[in-house]
Design an enzyme around this catalytic site. Structure first.
Site, short mmCIF file in Angstrom:
data_model
loop_
_atom_site.label_atom_id
_atom_site.label_comp_id
_atom_site.label_asym_id
_atom_site.label_seq_id
_atom_site.Cartn_x
_atom_site.Cartn_y
_atom_site.Cartn_z
N CYS A 54 22.87 45.08 39.82
CA CYS A 54 23.03 45.60 41.20
C CYS A 54 22.37 46.96 41.40
CB CYS A 54 24.51 45.67 41.56
SG CYS A 54 25.29 44.04 41.46
N HIS B 70 24.98 49.59 47.82
CA HIS B 70 24.94 48.20 47.36
C HIS B 70 26.12 47.44 47.95
CE1 HIS B 70 24.98 44.66 45.02
NE2 HIS B 70 26.06 45.01 44.35
N ASN C 191 27.21 39.35 48.05
CA ASN C 191 26.57 40.27 47.10
C ASN C 191 25.27 39.64 46.61
OD1 ASN C 191 25.80 41.81 44.91
ND2 ASN C 191 27.86 41.95 44.01
N1 COA Z 1 40.45 32.88 46.16
C1 COA Z 1 41.80 33.00 46.16
N2 COA Z 1 42.48 33.70 45.23
C2 COA Z 1 41.77 34.30 44.28
C3 COA Z 1 40.38 34.23 44.21
C4 COA Z 1 39.71 33.48 45.20
N3 COA Z 1 38.37 33.34 45.24
N4 COA Z 1 39.95 34.94 43.16
C5 COA Z 1 41.03 35.46 42.56
N5 COA Z 1 42.14 35.07 43.24
C6 COA Z 1 43.54 35.41 42.96
C7 COA Z 1 43.74 35.95 41.58
O1 COA Z 1 43.87 34.90 40.65
C8 COA Z 1 45.04 36.73 41.75
O2 COA Z 1 46.11 35.83 41.70
P1 COA Z 1 47.48 36.21 40.94
O3 COA Z 1 47.99 37.41 41.69
O4 COA Z 1 48.32 34.99 41.11
O5 COA Z 1 47.10 36.51 39.54
C9 COA Z 1 44.99 37.23 43.18
O6 COA Z 1 43.95 36.45 43.83
C10 COA Z 1 44.64 38.70 43.31
O7 COA Z 1 43.49 38.95 42.57
P2 COA Z 1 43.02 40.42 42.33
O8 COA Z 1 42.06 40.44 41.20
O9 COA Z 1 44.21 41.31 42.27
O10 COA Z 1 42.28 40.73 43.71
P3 COA Z 1 41.58 42.06 44.11
O11 COA Z 1 42.25 42.64 45.29
O12 COA Z 1 41.33 42.97 42.95
O13 COA Z 1 40.15 41.56 44.60
C11 COA Z 1 37.89 41.27 43.89
C12 COA Z 1 39.33 40.83 43.72
C13 COA Z 1 37.04 40.53 42.88
C14 COA Z 1 37.42 40.93 45.29
C15 COA Z 1 37.81 42.80 43.67
O14 COA Z 1 38.47 43.15 42.49
C16 COA Z 1 36.41 43.31 43.63
O15 COA Z 1 35.68 43.25 44.60
N6 COA Z 1 35.99 43.90 42.50
C17 COA Z 1 34.67 44.44 42.38
C18 COA Z 1 33.69 43.34 42.39
C19 COA Z 1 32.29 43.83 42.34
O16 COA Z 1 31.99 44.84 42.90
N7 COA Z 1 31.45 43.07 41.66
C20 COA Z 1 30.08 43.29 41.59
C21 COA Z 1 29.76 44.62 41.12
S1 COA Z 1 28.11 44.88 41.41
#
Ligand code: COA
Length: 328
Positions: free
Chosen positions: A113, A255, A285
């Protein structure tokens, strides 16, 4: 010493729109979950077979046309991607050939990224030293082919999209314009927090015909936390280097990984969201392509005017991150 300035921008996204609801074909997910957690409403996916270099080629054509340049004017091609057409060689040489060039150097950048920021920095150095005058910088990705479509793949699979963005960067003798500074960082201690570890030179595992062979892994919370902190630091480094206040910057282009990351950075600097250009709702993304796609659309919408102070920042797998300060 010449400065380096972006003189042409272009983008290409595949025509196929994949809305959040369509992802329920593979994943236990919902439009509501994806939109509230990330800001994404839809993304573009290629129809297979497709080529990252080809996506880059379409974006490059637009950027070259805008800069009024032909491929023969290029001294160097820099191609940033985490999803090259082949394991090796990189997609830069494939694009070079598609552009009808014979021996123009092509350099691939593997900074995920942060690839566009790293590429911008490399282009800036080549131009400032006087070695090259005209450089084509690409960020292009096809990610829909490495997504893990099994139920475990949902956290990563809903976030990524395909697309390409390109910039022509030229030497200019006008003082005080173009790329003023870049700041690059990496921290390999976190390499495994966001990665595709297979296929790998570390194992002799063979990919069986018909098997996916790749398992993207992301520690979402850890990535999120570092992204906010590190992009904030990189932006502060850019501001300090230029002696700018956060308020006097006309446009920030970060980004596009998650709208909540941008919101957290905006909040940290006490800036309104309108000062940040975002299009994650349309494309998800797109990794190395996200900043040049944003720049292309921002310019089309009149949000980038000559003389504007602009800061770019990115964070991604590696971890890698960085920023660039420009006067447009
Ligand atoms: N749909 C529905 N539920 C989902 C899911 C999806 N696509 N993906 C994960 N979940 C669930 C998880 O299993 C978790 O369930 P649980 O509570 O029963 O364990 C719940 O949703 C919450 O997940 P969590 O990881 O706490 O969500 P979050 O608020 O942290 O958001 C991301 C998840 C990935 C969106 C977030 O962490 C994020 O954006 N991180 C950075 C990603 C990034 O920038 N990546 C690229 C870098 S360049």
């Amino acid at each position: 010493m010449p400065a380096a300035r972006i003189t042409g921008l272009g983008m290409y996204v595949p025509p196929r729109v994949v809305k959040n609801d369509e992802l329920r074909r593979w994943f236990d997910t919902s439009d509501e979950w994806i939109y509230t957690r990330s800001g994404i409403q839809e993304r573009r996916w290629v129809e297979e077979p497709a080529s990252t270099a080809e996506l880059g080629y379409y974006a490059a054509q637009s950027a070259l046309a805008q800069a009024d340049k032909s491929p023969q004017d290029l001294d160097l091609i820099i191609f940033a991607t985490l999803s090259p057409d082949m394991y090796f060689p990189g997609s830069g040489v494939l694009l070079q050939h598609k552009l009808g060039l014979e021996t123009t150097p092509a350099l691939d950048i593997r900074q995920q990224c942060s690839g566009f920021i790293y590429g911008l920095s490399v282009a800036n150095q080549f131009i400032r030293t006087g070695m090259y005058r005209t450089i084509l910088l690409l960020g292009a990705e096809i990610q829909s082919t490495w997504i893990d479509y099994s139920p475990e793949g949902r956290t990563v699979g809903v976030l990524f999209g395909d697309g390409a963005g390109a910039a022509v960067i030229e030497a200019t003798d006008s003082p005080g314009v173009g790329i003023l500074s870049t700041h690059l960082y990496s921290q390999g201690a976190y390499a495994r927090e966001l990665c595709v570890a297979e296929p790998s030179s570390a194992t002799r595992q063979h990919i069986l015909p018909g098997s996916h062979g790749m398992r993207p892994y992301m520690n979402g919370k850890e990535v999120f936390r570092h992204a906010v902190q590190r992009m904030g630091e990189a932006i502060q480094a850019a501001l300090s280097a230029q002696g700018w206040t956060a308020q006097e910057v006309n446009l920030y282009v970060l980004h596009q990984a998650n709208i909540r990351i941008v919101q957290a950075v905006a909040e940290f600097f006490g800036l309104p969201m309108e000062r940040f250009y975002n299009n994650i709702h349309k494309y998800g993304n797109t990794t190395a392509a996200s900043i040049p796609i944003c720049l292309t659309e921002a310019a089309q919408e009149g949000r980038l005017q000559r003389g504007h102070k602009v800061i770019l920042a990115a964070f991604g797998s590696g971890f890698t991150w960085g920023s660039a300060a420009l006067v447009w």
